[in-house]
Design an enzyme around this catalytic site. Structure first.
Site, short mmCIF file in Angstrom:
data_model
loop_
_atom_site.label_atom_id
_atom_site.label_comp_id
_atom_site.label_asym_id
_atom_site.label_seq_id
_atom_site.Cartn_x
_atom_site.Cartn_y
_atom_site.Cartn_z
N MET A 20 22.14 18.00 -19.85
CA MET A 20 22.16 19.28 -20.54
C MET A 20 22.46 20.41 -19.56
O MET A 20 21.65 20.72 -18.69
CB MET A 20 20.82 19.52 -21.25
N GLY A 22 23.09 23.53 -20.55
CA GLY A 22 22.73 24.81 -21.15
C GLY A 22 23.82 25.38 -22.03
O GLY A 22 23.66 26.44 -22.62
N GLY A 23 24.94 24.65 -22.14
CA GLY A 23 26.04 25.09 -22.99
C GLY A 23 25.98 24.46 -24.37
O GLY A 23 25.15 23.60 -24.65
N ASP A 25 28.13 22.42 -25.87
CA ASP A 25 28.58 21.04 -25.99
C ASP A 25 27.45 20.04 -25.72
O ASP A 25 27.17 19.17 -26.54
CB ASP A 25 29.75 20.77 -25.03
N SER A 26 26.80 20.17 -24.58
CA SER A 26 25.73 19.23 -24.26
C SER A 26 24.52 19.42 -25.17
O SER A 26 23.78 18.47 -25.43
CB SER A 26 25.32 19.37 -22.79
N LEU A 45 20.41 19.65 -14.14
CA LEU A 45 20.43 19.71 -12.68
C LEU A 45 20.61 21.15 -12.25
O LEU A 45 21.54 21.82 -12.68
CB LEU A 45 21.59 18.87 -12.12
N CYS A 113 32.36 17.19 -8.36
CA CYS A 113 31.03 17.33 -8.98
C CYS A 113 30.76 16.18 -9.94
O CYS A 113 29.69 15.57 -9.91
CB CYS A 113 30.94 18.67 -9.70
N CYS A 209 32.38 26.91 -11.17
CA CYS A 209 31.13 27.51 -11.64
C CYS A 209 30.38 28.24 -10.54
O CYS A 209 29.63 29.17 -10.82
CB CYS A 209 30.23 26.44 -12.26
#
Length: 370
Positions: A20, A22-23, A25-26, A45, A113, A209
């Site tokens: 997750m 925080g957006g 989509d997830s 994370l 990443c 990001c």
């Protein structure tokens, strides 16, 4: 809407870990997992916490995003845990990003990443928690064909993220799930709104990001002050045309910012030479590349010796090429190919694998030899 997470267990015995960010989509993935009846665990994370990024729209995995992920987890009724992987992220992503730019290459940090922090570190955490799979909000499809797991591009080409996932190993792909690969983004936002999730209209995260203001050169110069040293702008015959304020401000194919007047035709960045601190420029034709040497190749199939399609940038159209295990030979000259970029191999919608561009060989044109 129900999604099959392809776990060969009764729903009540399944355990799904959701990455997750925080957006939206997830967050929708977490809600879909919870709706199956499986035990669902959300994990976020913490990768960095730059002050400028915390409250900025479009950041990812900073302070505000963690709070958003926690709020969604509470809303749908699942446990949520935060793991501090800032040091891992710095070493495997940010430091690599800086060293690649200093070396005159064009890095793709999102791939590093996914390759390291997300699909190695986070995946290992999911396994340690006894999860049957790790689900993410990436737009890519995982299909099973004759008992073999394959990666395919998302049905919505505008959202497809397969370019950034080529380094996923076969073992990782077997464990991963991508529930959104067959959905358009507007549908995902609609689902989030129907579920009453606060992130339904949250802005998408940015490609880089950890660069809150888009000034990647500043990040590089902060980590490596000497990278901001200026030097000569030279043509392909070595004649000095002007001065530049640091190679970190330029990439192959760039036109803007050269500030060279009195030329008969537009000039582009052809090559960066960190050893000499030289920026080599030339006409657009000089950007044409005939072939590229590829390193760190990752295959998602057992073998492929036919003509394939290749993308050398995430937004580029696939082009025809052949790969002999070391060299990628383009059917037609390809423009703006830079060392450091990824070359991702496709057979139609299926992702075959890919690697990193080490060196390029220019296409030869008679009028460039003058």
């Amino acid at each position: 809407m129900s999604i099959d997470f392809q776990i060969d267990k009764p729903k009540s015995a399944q355990r799904i870990v959701v990455a997750m960010s925080g957006g939206v989509d997830s967050s929708v993935v977490a809600a879909l997992a919870k709706a199956t009846g499986a035990e669902t665990i959300g994990i976020t994370l913490q990768l960095y916490d730059h002050g400028a990024a915390v409250g900025r729209k479009g950041s990812c995995c900073a302070g505000k995003d963690i709070r958003d992920a926690r709020a969604v987890a509470e809303k749908i009724g699942i446990p949520h845990y935060v793991f501090d992987y800032e040091n891992n992220f710095k070493e495997s992503v940010i430091d690599d990003f800086v060293s690649e730019y200093v070396a005159g290459r064009t890095p793709v940090p999102c791939i590093r990443c996914n390759q390291g922090v997300k699909f190695t570190d986070l995946l290992n955490v999911a396994r340690e928690l006894g999860a049957d799979c790790l689900a993410t909000g990436h737009y890519v499809r995982r299909l099973v064909n004759n008992d073999r797991v394959e990666m395919h591009r998302a049905l919505d080409p505008a959202r497809d993220q397969s370019y950034f996932l080529f380094a996923t190993t076969k073992e990782q792909l077997d464990y991963l799930r991508f529930p959104l690969g067959g959905l358009p983004k507007p549908k995902v936002r609609e689902m989030a709104a129907e579920l009453g999730l606060s992130v339904a209209m949250k802005a998408d995260s940015q490609d880089i990001c950890f660069v809150p203001d888009g000034d990647y050169a500043r990040i590089v110069e902060e980590k490596c002050p000497e990278s901001g040293q200026g030097g000569d702008i030279v043509d392909m015959q070595g004649r000095v045309l002007g001065k530049h304020s640091g190679l970190i401000h330029f990439t192959v194919g760039q036109r803007r910012g050269l500030e060279i007047g009195g030329q008969k035709e537009p000039l582009y960045v052809i090559r960066l030479d960190p050893a000499k601190k030289q920026l080599v420029v030339g006409p657009r034709q000089a950007l044409a590349v005939a072939k590229a040497e590829i390193k760190e190749v990752n295959w998602l199939v057992d073998g492929f010796d036919r003509e394939m399609q290749v993308k050398i940038r995430s937004a580029a159209k696939p082009v025809s090429a052949r790969f002999d295990g070391k060299e990628l030979v383009f059917e037609k000259p390809e423009y703006g190919v830079s060392p450091g970029q990824a070359a991702v191999f496709y057979d139609g919608d299926q992702v075959l694998g890919g690697g990193w561009i080490k060196e390029t060989t220019p296409a030869v044109f008679d009028d460039l030899a003058e």
